[in-house]
Design a protein around this motif. Structure first.
Motif, short mmCIF file in Angstrom:
data_model
loop_
_atom_site.label_atom_id
_atom_site.label_comp_id
_atom_site.label_asym_id
_atom_site.label_seq_id
_atom_site.Cartn_x
_atom_site.Cartn_y
_atom_site.Cartn_z
N ALA A 240 -11.93 -10.98 36.20
CA ALA A 240 -12.57 -10.63 37.47
C ALA A 240 -12.33 -11.70 38.53
CB ALA A 240 -14.06 -10.42 37.25
N ALA A 241 -12.27 -12.97 38.09
CA ALA A 241 -11.99 -14.05 39.04
C ALA A 241 -10.53 -14.03 39.49
CB ALA A 241 -12.33 -15.39 38.39
N ARG A 242 -9.61 -13.68 38.57
CA ARG A 242 -8.18 -13.65 38.90
C ARG A 242 -7.86 -12.48 39.82
NH1 ARG A 242 -3.74 -15.45 35.94
NH2 ARG A 242 -5.14 -17.19 35.41
N ILE A 243 -8.47 -11.32 39.54
CA ILE A 243 -8.22 -10.12 40.36
C ILE A 243 -9.58 -9.60 40.83
CG2 ILE A 243 -7.10 -7.87 40.47
CD1 ILE A 243 -5.41 -8.62 38.09
N PRO A 244 -10.11 -10.15 41.92
CA PRO A 244 -11.47 -9.80 42.37
C PRO A 244 -11.64 -8.33 42.71
CG PRO A 244 -10.68 -11.80 43.46
CD PRO A 244 -9.51 -11.21 42.75
N THR A 245 -10.55 -7.63 43.01
CA THR A 245 -10.65 -6.21 43.36
C THR A 245 -10.75 -5.32 42.13
OG1 THR A 245 -8.24 -6.08 43.43
CG2 THR A 245 -9.35 -6.53 45.50
#
Length: 434
Positions: free
Chosen positions: A127-132
């Motif tokens: 979730a932190a790497r790909i916030p979308t």
């Protein structure tokens, strides 16, 4: 009119053009025929051209890793003999979600064996790497009109990230680049030409084309993509295959990337999502490609004759693919009008390719490749040239499989893994992911 060569390759897609290049480099006189108007105009042009290493077998992973080194140094692979424009490899990374059908632990074991760098991301790190991204677990994939499709996630999932993954921006151009390199080594290509007859006489194959030409060769390679099964029937091979092939109509949707996904620093990661039954990748200029992974809840469009396939996008398939993508990336917009491409894939019964000899002298096959072998295109020519040279010099590949050692990685690839008579792979995902 009669012409002779050492080898005839039927099909000038990324696979056939690669084989032509490597056989010509090895000193064979090579002829290539293709029904299309140029190299890469068949199923290659409908490829999403994703470069990833997530396969369920060591041979599959090792081949993909070796091929990636060629994409990174594309001009060098072509021998510096091809002028611009060249296809370009975008190394944006590949994020493969950790699912029951393709567990990350299995991939990590294979990656370790092949020396492939990777990073495991738990749900929080993902979730932190790909916030979308919505990191919910929804498996198994469901039809979008199923009332359960929008139910809350049962839990969360992580992902396996390989920084060496990415995509090639123009698959048709990549095939044309290899065809041009093959021509520079003496290969001859004939387009808008079909093989309509074949007989074995006096130690050579005599193949008739629809242009009234007879081509006499001791070696024939079937790389005809969706037409490969029909060519096998015409020549009279296939009875001893345990793996079958069949044409499948496929679509890839094109939409705008989610806001913020592509930054000034570069393109966001490509994504493989067997949890929802889709895969996605960015495009330069803010585009986003979305394809499907054949979930059981969706109908598959098998066809008998590739020439009759509808090559226009359809609204139902577009809606299925993009809605699944938007479930994973909630900020992704779903346009009212379908955009993208449609094509016909050459699909094997276990979604793995067949690179092999046959039970007929001089007949070889490179088939069942569509959907998951574009990335391996540069190396398939090396595999087939190694196999053909060994068998033509007396090797019994069925009894003692030929091996290929990667020039770039040093990895040993047992070509028996791609045998026409292989057993069913119990670890296969049963999807385009292999």
């Amino acid at each position: 009119m009669t012409h002779t060569s050492d080898a005839l390759i039927v099909g000038a897609g990324v696979i056939g053009s690669s084989i032509a290049l490597e056989l010509a480099r090895a000193g064979y006189s090579v002829r290539v025929v293709d029904k299309g108007p140029g190299a890469g105009h068949g199923s290659t042009s409908a490829s999403s051209a994703v470069v990833r290493f997530n396969y369920s077998t060591y041979a599959g992973v090792a081949t993909a890793w070796e091929a990636a080194q060629c994409w990174r140094n594309w001009s060098e692979h072509l021998g510096g003999k091809v002028a611009e424009p060249l296809a370009r490899f975008h190394q944006c990374g590949f994020t493969f979600l950790d699912t029951e059908v393709a567990p990350a632990e299995r991939s990590m074991t294979l990656f370790d064996a092949c020396g492939i760098p990777y990073e495991y991301l738990d749900a929080e790190a993902l979730a932190a790497r790909i916030p979308t991204m919505d990191v919910g677990r929804y498996y198994p994939p469901k039809a979008i009109d199923d009332e359960k499709f929008f139910e809350d996630a049962t839990s969360t999932l992580g992902a396996l990230y390989t920084p060496g993954g990415g995509f090639v921006d123009d698959p048709r151009l990549a095939a044309a680049n290899m065809a041009d390199a093959a021509v520079a080594h003496g290969a001859r290509f004939s387009y808008r030409t079909r093989v309509v007859g074949a007989v074995w006489e006096e130690g050579v194959w005599k193949l008739q084309t629809d242009r009234g030409e007879t081509i006499e060769v001791p070696i024939v390679v079937n790389a005809a993509g969706p037409w490969s099964g029909a060519l096998n029937e015409l020549i009279g091979v296939g009875d001893d295959f345990t793996v079958t092939v069949r044409p499948l109509r496929q679509e890839v949707a094109h939409v705008s990337a989610p806001p913020g996904y592509n930054s000034e620093d570069g393109l966001g990661s490509a994504i493989g999502d067997l949890d929802l039954g889709t895969y996605m990748r960015p495009e330069p200029g803010g585009g986003w490609l979305v394809g499907g992974t054949e979930p059981e809840c969706d109908p598959l469009e098998w066809i008998d004759d590739p020439d009759t396939a509808n090559l226009d996008r359809t609204a139902p398939q577009f809606e299925r693919q993009v809605t699944r993508a938007a479930r994973r990336l909630p900020e992704l917009g779903i346009p009212n009008r379908p955009r993208g491409i449609a094509g016909v894939y050459d699909v094997s019964s276990d979604w793995a390719p067949i690179y092999d000899k046959t039970d007929q002298p001089g007949i070889y096959v490179a088939m069942g490749t569509s959907g998951n072998q574009f990335k391996n295109g540069p190396i398939v020519g090396c595999l087939m040239a190694t196999l053909i040279t060994a068998v033509e010099n007396g090797a019994d590949h069925d009894a003692e499989p030929v091996h290929y050692r990667g020039e770039h990685t040093g990895l040993d690839i047992d070509l028996g893994a791609f045998s026409r008579k292989r057993p069913v792979n119990p670890d296969s995902t049963g999807t385009v992911m292999g």
